[in-house]
Design a protein around this motif. Structure first.
Motif, PDB file in Angstrom:
ATOM      1  N   GLU A  72      12.077  -6.511  10.669  1.00 23.35           N
ATOM      2  CA  GLU A  72      12.640  -7.041  11.910  1.00 23.35           C
ATOM      3  C   GLU A  72      11.874  -8.276  12.373  1.00 23.35           C
ATOM      4  O   GLU A  72      12.464  -9.257  12.836  1.00 23.35           O
ATOM      5  N   LEU A  73      10.542  -8.224  12.237  1.00 17.20           N
ATOM      6  CA  LEU A  73       9.712  -9.350  12.656  1.00 17.20           C
ATOM      7  C   LEU A  73       9.965 -10.577  11.780  1.00 17.20           C
ATOM      8  O   LEU A  73      10.035 -11.701  12.269  1.00 17.20           O
ATOM      9  N   VAL A  74      10.125 -10.340  10.491  1.00 15.47           N
ATOM     10  CA  VAL A  74      10.421 -11.444   9.568  1.00 15.47           C
ATOM     11  C   VAL A  74      11.744 -12.099   9.931  1.00 15.47           C
ATOM     12  O   VAL A  74      11.872 -13.329   9.973  1.00 15.47           O
ATOM     13  N   GLU A  75      12.747 -11.267  10.227  1.00 14.59           N
ATOM     14  CA  GLU A  75      14.074 -11.801  10.555  1.00 14.59           C
ATOM     15  C   GLU A  75      14.065 -12.544  11.891  1.00 14.59           C
ATOM     16  O   GLU A  75      14.632 -13.636  12.016  1.00 14.59           O
ATOM     17  N   SER A  76      13.404 -11.968  12.892  1.00 19.29           N
ATOM     18  CA  SER A  76      13.428 -12.574  14.230  1.00 19.29           C
ATOM     19  C   SER A  76      12.639 -13.876  14.302  1.00 19.29           C
ATOM     20  O   SER A  76      12.933 -14.744  15.120  1.00 19.29           O
ATOM     21  N   THR A  77      11.623 -14.013  13.447  1.00 22.59           N
ATOM     22  CA  THR A  77      10.786 -15.225  13.470  1.00 22.59           C
ATOM     23  C   THR A  77      11.224 -16.265  12.450  1.00 22.59           C
ATOM     24  O   THR A  77      10.725 -17.382  12.456  1.00 22.59           O
ATOM     25  N   GLY A  78      12.153 -15.888  11.573  1.00 24.54           N
ATOM     26  CA  GLY A  78      12.569 -16.817  10.533  1.00 24.54           C
ATOM     27  C   GLY A  78      11.486 -17.062   9.501  1.00 24.54           C
ATOM     28  O   GLY A  78      11.420 -18.142   8.894  1.00 24.54           O
ATOM     29  N   ALA A  79      10.622 -16.068   9.299  1.00 23.73           N
ATOM     30  CA  ALA A  79       9.517 -16.209   8.352  1.00 23.73           C
ATOM     31  C   ALA A  79      10.029 -16.307   6.921  1.00 23.73           C
ATOM     32  O   ALA A  79      11.050 -15.711   6.575  1.00 23.73           O
ATOM     33  N   THR A  80       9.315 -17.063   6.111  1.00 26.21           N
ATOM     34  CA  THR A  80       9.660 -17.188   4.695  1.00 26.21           C
ATOM     35  C   THR A  80       8.837 -16.246   3.824  1.00 26.21           C
ATOM     36  O   THR A  80       9.022 -16.200   2.606  1.00 26.21           O
ATOM     37  N   GLY A  81       7.912 -15.511   4.453  1.00 28.80           N
ATOM     38  CA  GLY A  81       7.096 -14.575   3.693  1.00 28.80           C
ATOM     39  C   GLY A  81       6.106 -13.874   4.595  1.00 28.80           C
ATOM     40  O   GLY A  81       5.989 -14.184   5.780  1.00 28.80           O
ATOM     41  N   ILE A  82       5.383 -12.896   4.024  1.00 28.45           N
ATOM     42  CA  ILE A  82       4.322 -12.228   4.773  1.00 28.45           C
ATOM     43  C   ILE A  82       3.016 -12.341   3.981  1.00 28.45           C
ATOM     44  O   ILE A  82       3.033 -12.465   2.758  1.00 28.45           O
ATOM     45  N   VAL A  83       1.907 -12.310   4.722  1.00 27.94           N
ATOM     46  CA  VAL A  83       0.583 -12.338   4.108  1.00 27.94           C
ATOM     47  C   VAL A  83      -0.190 -11.115   4.583  1.00 27.94           C
ATOM     48  O   VAL A  83      -0.394 -10.944   5.796  1.00 27.94           O
ATOM     49  N   CYS A  84      -0.597 -10.258   3.655  1.00 26.73           N
ATOM     50  CA  CYS A  84      -1.371  -9.064   3.995  1.00 26.73           C
ATOM     51  C   CYS A  84      -2.861  -9.388   3.972  1.00 26.73           C
ATOM     52  O   CYS A  84      -3.324 -10.204   3.165  1.00 26.73           O
ATOM     53  N   ASP A  85      -3.612  -8.724   4.836  1.00 26.80           N
ATOM     54  CA  ASP A  85      -5.019  -9.067   5.039  1.00 26.80           C
ATOM     55  C   ASP A  85      -5.948  -8.475   3.995  1.00 26.80           C
ATOM     56  O   ASP A  85      -7.155  -8.680   4.051  1.00 26.80           O
ATOM     57  N   ASP A  86      -5.435  -7.711   3.054  1.00 28.35           N
ATOM     58  CA  ASP A  86      -6.239  -7.154   1.963  1.00 28.35           C
ATOM     59  C   ASP A  86      -5.574  -7.505   0.645  1.00 28.35           C
ATOM     60  O   ASP A  86      -4.402  -7.875   0.607  1.00 28.35           O
ATOM     61  N   GLU A  87      -6.339  -7.374  -0.443  1.00 27.98           N
ATOM     62  CA  GLU A  87      -5.742  -7.621  -1.746  1.00 27.98           C
ATOM     63  C   GLU A  87      -4.805  -6.468  -2.089  1.00 27.98           C
ATOM     64  O   GLU A  87      -5.212  -5.304  -2.073  1.00 27.98           O
ATOM     65  N   LEU A  88      -3.568  -6.788  -2.371  1.00 26.89           N
ATOM     66  CA  LEU A  88      -2.562  -5.776  -2.682  1.00 26.89           C
ATOM     67  C   LEU A  88      -2.641  -5.367  -4.144  1.00 26.89           C
ATOM     68  O   LEU A  88      -2.936  -6.182  -5.020  1.00 26.89           O
ATOM     69  N   SER A  89      -2.331  -4.105  -4.397  1.00 27.92           N
ATOM     70  CA  SER A  89      -2.178  -3.663  -5.777  1.00 27.92           C
ATOM     71  C   SER A  89      -0.815  -4.148  -6.268  1.00 27.92           C
ATOM     72  O   SER A  89       0.070  -4.449  -5.461  1.00 27.92           O
TER      73      SER A  89
END
Length: 415
Positions: A72-89
């Motif tokens: 929902e946050l991605v859609e409402s802000t028009g974000a093109t991606g997300i960045v997580c604060d830890d290294e993802l597996s």
């Protein structure tokens, strides 16, 4: 490369996502730092979200319930991606991409991207590409869709500009080639280091958290002309310059790459030979941004990284920098340091005291002498200049009358 879209050509808009695993942790501060990293990488933060949970979810990082909120946050802000604060597996990355249908990045990818833009020397470029390829090797199946979605942005510099359909064998071949090249560069660094040790020139390594002012200190002490910017990782490649002290003794100052919380292990491994400059130094200048309210945490991370590198049994001088920018009056302490000084490198405040303290430290293991050196042994004067500190010299009838501080090996040659 004509079809490559550089990060400057697109507007990367991202949502930052972090996980707070316990009360009182620094998740908020870590996310603020991630925002600075993303800004340095050239993207814009349009939203943030922190999930409070006992531990990071092994499948989706935040837990399946929170993924919908992120969508929902991605859609409402028009974000093109997300960045997580830890290294993802790889599994976390793939699952998030499947659920959110957007570009998924993590802190490690952002830092690697910044390093790719900062590397200027051949060694730096080799080290960065090696770290990037190792990171991506384990994520080949998960990165393809994500990295091809936008055609550019964070994570697409360096080898990321090449199509990720390159098979695992070719990437392994490239890693093997880079390792061979890096080994040759490391041999050269070892030879240079051996020459320094042979010449007995003291080495001072400048370490500290990123953006603490290490390059500024090097510039103002030695006129090194290293890039100074109010950005994380403004400089990457190490710089060594000669500093001439008032007592005519010379020392080598070596700037090192800045540390940061959650520094990717890929980078620590790739940059080990560079970071180990501190391991072989005689004295450590630990530069701390005294104006940053997270300075205690940053100091802890710096010492933790140095411990991991095996840096021990050194004289530590902590320089509480940016005094002119402080907004608090809390006392500054570093109980692991042998000496502390308050400075502002940009304003040249306290730098004379830094040089005086350095001379004092260098004298600790030297013997003070006053004697006349016969003219037929005048060559020893040059040795004193090189390895000790020649305080004064006066030509008299019997020879050269000197006052000096000399190391034990030189003292033994004076009789």
């Amino acid at each position: 490369m004509a079809d490559t879209i550089k990060i400057e050509d697109i507007e990367e808009r991202v949502v930052l996502v972090g996980v707070s695993e316990q009360d009182g942790d620094d998740a908020d501060d870590s996310l603020s730092e991630l925002a600075e990293l993303v800004k340095t990488a050239g993207a814009t933060v349009v939203g943030t979200l922190i999930q409070r949970r006992e531990k990071i979810h092994p499948g989706t990082y935040v837990g399946t319930g929170k993924v919908a909120e992120i969508a929902e946050l991605v859609e409402s802000t028009g974000a093109t991606g997300i960045v997580c604060d830890d290294e993802l597996s790889p599994a976390q990355q793939k699952n998030l991409e499947t659920y959110l249908d957007t570009k998924i990045m993590d802190r490690t990818l952002v830092i690697l991207d910044i390093f790719a833009s900062r590397a200027t020397t051949s060694e730096g470029k080799i080290q960065v590409e090696l770290a990037q390829l190792k990171y991506r090797l384990s994520r080949l199946s998960g990165l393809g869709k994500s990295m091809s979605r936008l055609g550019g942005g964070i994570g697409t510099r360096g080898p990321g500009e090449k199509k990720l359909e390159v098979d695992r064998r070719l990437i392994n071949d490239r890693i093997a080639q880079l390792r061979r090249e890096l080994k040759e560069v490391q041999k050269h660094r070892d030879i240079t280091r051996a020459k320094r040790e042979k010449n007995k020139v003291p080495v001072v390594a400048i370490v500290g958290y990123t953006n603490a002012g290490k390059s500024t200190l090097l510039n103002h002490l030695t006129e090194a002309d290293v890039l100074e910017e109010d950005k994380l990782f403004a400089t990457l490649d190490p710089t060594t310059r000669i500093l001439a002290l008032d007592g005519k003794q010379q020392v080598l100052l070596t700037d090192t790459v800045g540390f940061i919380r959650k520094l990717p292990h890929h980078l620590i491994e790739a940059f080990k030979s560079t970071l180990e400059e501190a391991k072989y130094a005689d004295i450590i200048f630990h530069v701390v941004d005294a104006s940053n309210m997270q300075r205690e945490k940053q100091m802890f991370i710096t010492y933790q990284t140095l411990d991991d590198l095996g840096v021990k049994d050194k004289k530590f001088v902590t320089l509480f920098n940016k005094q002119d920018a402080r907004t608090d009056s809390e006392p500054l302490h570093d109980f692991r340091a042998d000496y502390t000084l308050n400075i502002s490198a940009a304003k040249d405040m306290g730098l004379d005291e830094v040089k005086s303290l350095l001379e004092e430290i260098l004298r600790e293991n030297k013997i003070y002498i006053e004697r006349i050196i016969p003219y037929d042994k005048a060559g020893v004067i040059q040795l004193i200049r090189k390895q000790g500190e020649l305080v004064s010299e006066e030509y008299v009838a019997d020879g050269i009358q000197i006052k000096a501080y000399v190391p034990m090996e030189v003292y033994g040659r004076l009789d």
